[in-house]
Design an enzyme around this catalytic site. Sequence first.
Site, short mmCIF file in Angstrom:
data_model
loop_
_atom_site.label_atom_id
_atom_site.label_comp_id
_atom_site.label_asym_id
_atom_site.label_seq_id
_atom_site.Cartn_x
_atom_site.Cartn_y
_atom_site.Cartn_z
CB CYS A 113 7.88 -3.33 18.62
SG CYS A 113 8.93 -2.07 19.38
CG HIS A 238 4.83 -1.56 17.04
ND1 HIS A 238 4.56 -1.39 18.39
CD2 HIS A 238 6.00 -0.90 16.82
CE1 HIS A 238 5.52 -0.69 18.95
NE2 HIS A 238 6.41 -0.38 18.00
CG ASN A 268 7.03 2.46 20.52
OD1 ASN A 268 6.65 1.40 21.00
ND2 ASN A 268 7.94 2.52 19.57
#
Length: 312
Positions: A113, A238, A268
């Site tokens: 990420c 993120h 995500n």
Amino acid sequence: MIGSRIAAVGHYQPARVLTNEDLAGMVDTSDEWITSRVGIRTRHIAGPDEPVDALAAQAAGKALAAAGRTAADIDMVLVATSTAIDRSPNMAARVAARLGIPGPAALDLNVVCAGVTHALATADHAVRAGAASRALVIGADKMSEVADWTDRSTCVLVGDGAGAAVVEAADEAGIGPVLWGSVPEMGHAVRIEGTPPRFAQEGQSVYRWAATQLPVVARQACEKAGLAPEELAGVVLHQANLRIIEPLAARLGAVDAVVARDVTESGNTSAASIPLALSKLVERGEVSTGDLVLLFGFGGNLSYAGQVVRCP
């Protein structure tokens, strides 16, 4: 040494949208359960005919067009991804082939990420050192391919997509110094392992780390750029979980900044999440050319990387 800047950004998401109501028909969950815990309402899911390099190439093509550049102008391709199934050829080479980029340095970075902020720093360093003149930096992940669709604690989180940036030489620094690091002994907290590979995480461990450690680190990224959080026009963290993003942004102290909340509609998307969210802010005019924006990635390997950039 010269500076570098982000000349343009672009993003791409698959057409198929998976809602919380759709997920409620697949696993034991509900819209209320998902939104109250992670803030996600929808996510985009790629089909079998949309591999990671196809997502990446779509986003990269849009960034090139926005920058007024062609494939021939690029001499470095960096792809941040953790969902490359094949070991070789790597995603950067596949994307270069799709776009017809002649002879670039082609590198993949797997920092999960935090991948795209690592890739952006790498491109900045290469340009300032004279090793590249113009780079494509891409974050692309197909998390649906590694999701366990029977595990409601993780499958509700993930989405697919890509975001890209054209990085080129500039007279002044448009990409600030990177602050990066990791907690490798806690690498087991976020995993994509096994055959076939599957995404799993220790949610409470990740949440505690993000809530207690990352606000300090994000402020240090601003300090490295020589500015106070109050001077930021935008904050793009993120896009892991709205319940992490909002408290982290608040503790950072960027009181006048637009905070990206793309996680609500995209889920995500791992390495794609930061460039995807930034591109949408630019597209909607929520940040303007020259605005100072903090990009801050964190997650797998308990890695982090952040830098302040000037908005294209």
